[in-house]
Design an enzyme around this catalytic site. Structure first.
Site, PDB file in Angstrom:
ATOM      1  N   PRO A  65      80.333  33.273  14.328  1.00 19.56           N
ATOM      2  CA  PRO A  65      79.401  33.936  13.548  1.00 19.56           C
ATOM      3  C   PRO A  65      78.043  33.698  13.249  1.00 19.56           C
ATOM      4  CG  PRO A  65      81.028  32.753  12.117  1.00 19.56           C
ATOM      5  CD  PRO A  65      81.213  32.662  13.243  1.00 19.56           C
TER       6      PRO A  65
ATOM      7  N   GLY B 219      79.247  36.417  18.305  1.00 12.46           N
ATOM      8  CA  GLY B 219      79.165  36.174  19.363  1.00 12.46           C
ATOM      9  C   GLY B 219      80.371  35.280  19.840  1.00 12.46           C
TER      10      GLY B 219
ATOM     11  N   ASP C 269      73.952  34.019  30.978  1.00 10.96           N
ATOM     12  CA  ASP C 269      74.670  35.208  30.064  1.00 10.96           C
ATOM     13  C   ASP C 269      73.527  36.051  29.447  1.00 10.96           C
ATOM     14  OD1 ASP C 269      76.749  36.529  29.039  1.00 10.96           O
ATOM     15  OD2 ASP C 269      76.557  35.149  27.114  1.00 10.96           O
TER      16      ASP C 269
END
Length: 615
Positions: free
Chosen positions: A317, A313, A422
């Site tokens: 990792p 993301g 998010d």
């Protein structure tokens, strides 16, 4: 066998009720009626005229009507409440006994019964004491009967007589009033063996448990009490009361538990709420977070081997690891090329270290050795399931509800008020039981006091989940998370991704497509085709409607997440949604520029960070 049935056919609107004679010698319809009242949670009430209540048998609690507790081996009692009908019925099991319930013109009811061996009718009055008179003690009080069959009224904890002079003279009808304003720091006092209050102004859900019921009540500024709907097998369902509590009585043997909202001082508890991680630079002692040695993580992840890599993301990792004791972990490793960096790492640690909720991923520890910066989380074995959508409808609905509960904790119930910023499908992980957990708090922001909105010059998030006001102007609020949640709901229902879907007829994204189907009264067609034969249609339509309410263009039109939880689990009608964000009305297919090779409205990039210059 004889009996009685009261209630409604909800499809035709027909009602079964009992009415009195106009007078003892006039069989015309009188003023007294006994019926099932459909306001709030259904209950049996005796009216004088159209609205004056004189006696309340109350709601069904799984064993009996609340105002007529106890068991009677001679009677069979049932209560049916579904989308088609709601009714209460009792039948006499002994076929040699005959019974007639007679409403008297002046109010009290009589139960006349006789047997096939005797023609002498016996009369049993159904009202035996003054506490059965509706609201005998007024609002927010409890009526009880002493050993001499005399009534006594007592204000509930946290309440005082509205008129103390009258109260001292045993004129109780004006009831009691609250001494302190409702607050989110309140607690609950349990009253046992009581007849629950009048449910005509209540809210209810058959699906919630008692803990969830308490959480909803505490978050609502008007909620004053809660209880289970059904008291059998440890209790189930949720009943919530607002404003005043009417017609509560104490029984000596039967009844159920009622939880009444009171201030901490009334409970003898001094609650302290602190925010130890609101410092500009969090101190180690503030975070109370376990530090895990780098060598332990190297061994657990097989030196961060590619075979253990779970994905990547914006932070970097993520690797699967197995500790010496067999515990499985997920290690999020900050990449040197990460767009988030150390500040987001600190932000995530500072926020999630203090958060504990079953629908939030649990942070186990961190590591800052050897130039490495890592976060260690509980491992989610089904982390990709929500994106693959290989789930039946029951599991999908459970995920939709679970995400809402997690957001509710962030927005209202945690020590901080947190906007995630998010929220997207890839940040919803599933545990071994396929229960959802919200993850990735690198972009989250804390709101303080009465703050409802903030601005940023660095718009960071993921296209397809951002609301218009954030993508265009950098404005974010809790309603931003609600918009993102609405997108996820529609994705889960449809099995399609908003960023990858294009309406073949109108070139809308998934939100526009859902809106078109809703407007054309074809909302059920949004459902993933593989689930059409195994779903609950009303539940699917409710989820589509909730999703569309959440993605409305204007933030002020979107519900807050506490309302969303009620909408998902309630049985009442929902408001109609307005046009969703980013929706453009098209009646014809657009002319495409022949020189263009990419006509996607949104990026399909799965990376969680997108940096823009706000206008």
């Amino acid at each position: 066998m004889s009996g009685m049935k009261l209630g409604w056919d909800l499809e035709t609107g027909l009602e079964r009720y009992i009415s009195s004679w106009k007078s003892v010698d006039n069989p015309a319809k009188g003023e007294i009626t006994t019926r099932v009242d459909l306001r709030g949670y259904p209950q049996v009430i005796m009216f004088n005229g159209s609205s004056h209540i004189i006696f309340r048998s109350g709601p069904w609690n799984g064993q009996s009507l609340a105002g007529s507790p106890g068991s009677n081996s001679a009677l069979s009692q049932i209560f049916v409440f579904n989308e088609k009908e709601v009714y209460y019925e009792y039948q006499i099991l002994d076929s040699s006994i005959f019974s007639v319930l007679k409403l008297m013109p002046y109010g009290p009811a009589q139960n006349l019964f006789w047997t096939s061996q005797s023609r002498n009718r016996q009369v049993l009055p159904t009202s035996a004491d003054e506490c059965q008179i509706y609201a005998f003690c007024g609002a927010n009080s409890v009526c009880s009967i002493d050993g001499n069959n005399h009534p006594n009224c007592e204000c509930m904890k946290g309440y005082v007589p509205k008129f103390s002079e009258e109260w001292n003279l045993a004129f109780w009808s004006n009831g009691c009033i609250r001494t302190k304003e409702l607050s989110y720091t309140d607690g609950f006092l349990k009253y046992t063996l009581v007849k629950v209050p009048d449910t005509s102004s209540s809210w209810f859900s058959k699906k919630l448990n008692l803990e969830e019921c308490q959480n909803i009540c505490l978050r609502n500024g008007s909620c004053v009490a809660y209880a289970n709907i059904d008291i059998r097998n440890g209790g189930s369902g949720c009943l919530i009361w607002f404003n005043n509590l009417m017609d509560v009585r104490k029984f000596s043997k039967w009844g159920q538990d009622l939880y009444v909202r009171v201030s901490p001082s009334e409970l003898g508890v001094a609650r302290k709420f602190c925010c130890s991680i609101c410092n500009t630079k969090p101190r180690k002692e503030d975070l109370d977070l376990t530090t895990i040695d780098l060598s332990v993580l190297v061994k657990a992840t097989d030196n961060f081997s590619s075979s253990n890599k779970l994905g990547e993301g914006g932070f970097g990792p993520v690797y699967k690891g197995t500790m010496v004791d067999g515990q499985e972990i997920a290690v999020k490793r900050l990449s040197k090329k990460s767009g988030q960096g150390l500040q987001e790492f600190k932000n995530e640690v500072a926020l999630i270290a203090k958060l504990q909720h079953r629908n939030l991923v649990k942070l186990l520890g961190c590591c800052t050795q050897g130039g490495e910066t890592m976060l260690i989380y509980e491992y989610m074995p089904n982390k990709n399931e929500i994106e693959r959508m290989s789930l039946d409808w029951t599991k999908r609905f459970n995920i939709i509800s679970g995400i809402a509960w997690g957001l509710l904790y962030l927005h209202r119930d945690s020590r901080l008020r947190i906007v995630h910023r998010d929220l997207k499908a890839s940040n919803i992980l599933l545990d071994a039981n396929l229960d959802p957990k919200i993850s990735d708090f690198g972009l989250a922001r804390t709101f303080f006091g009465d703050q409802v909105e903030a601005n940023t010059n660095r718009v960071a998030g993921t296209y397809g989940y951002m609301p218009p006001e954030y993508a265009d102007r950098g404005h974010f609020s809790m309603k931003s998370d609600v918009f993102s949640y609405g997108v996820i709901v529609l994705e889960i229902v449809s099995g399609k991704k908003n960023t990858k879907f294009s309406d073949p007829e109108y070139y809308h994204n998934l939100l526009g497509y859902a809106w078109r189907l809703w407007s054309e009264e074809r909302a059920l067609e949004l459902l993933d085709e593989s689930l059409r034969q195994q779903c609950t249609p009303s539940e699917v339509i409710r989820c589509v409607q909730v999703g569309l309410l959440c993605v409305q263009q204007r933030p002020e039109d979107r519900p807050d997440i506490s309302s969303v939880v009620l909408m998902l689990n309630g049985e009442k009608l929902l408001p109609k949604p307005n046009v969703p964000g980013f929706y453009i009305e098209n009646n014809v297919k657009p002319e495409l520029d022949s020189s263009s090779t990419d006509h996607n409205l949104f990026s399909t990039n799965g990376i969680s960070i997108t940096v823009l210059v706000a206008r």
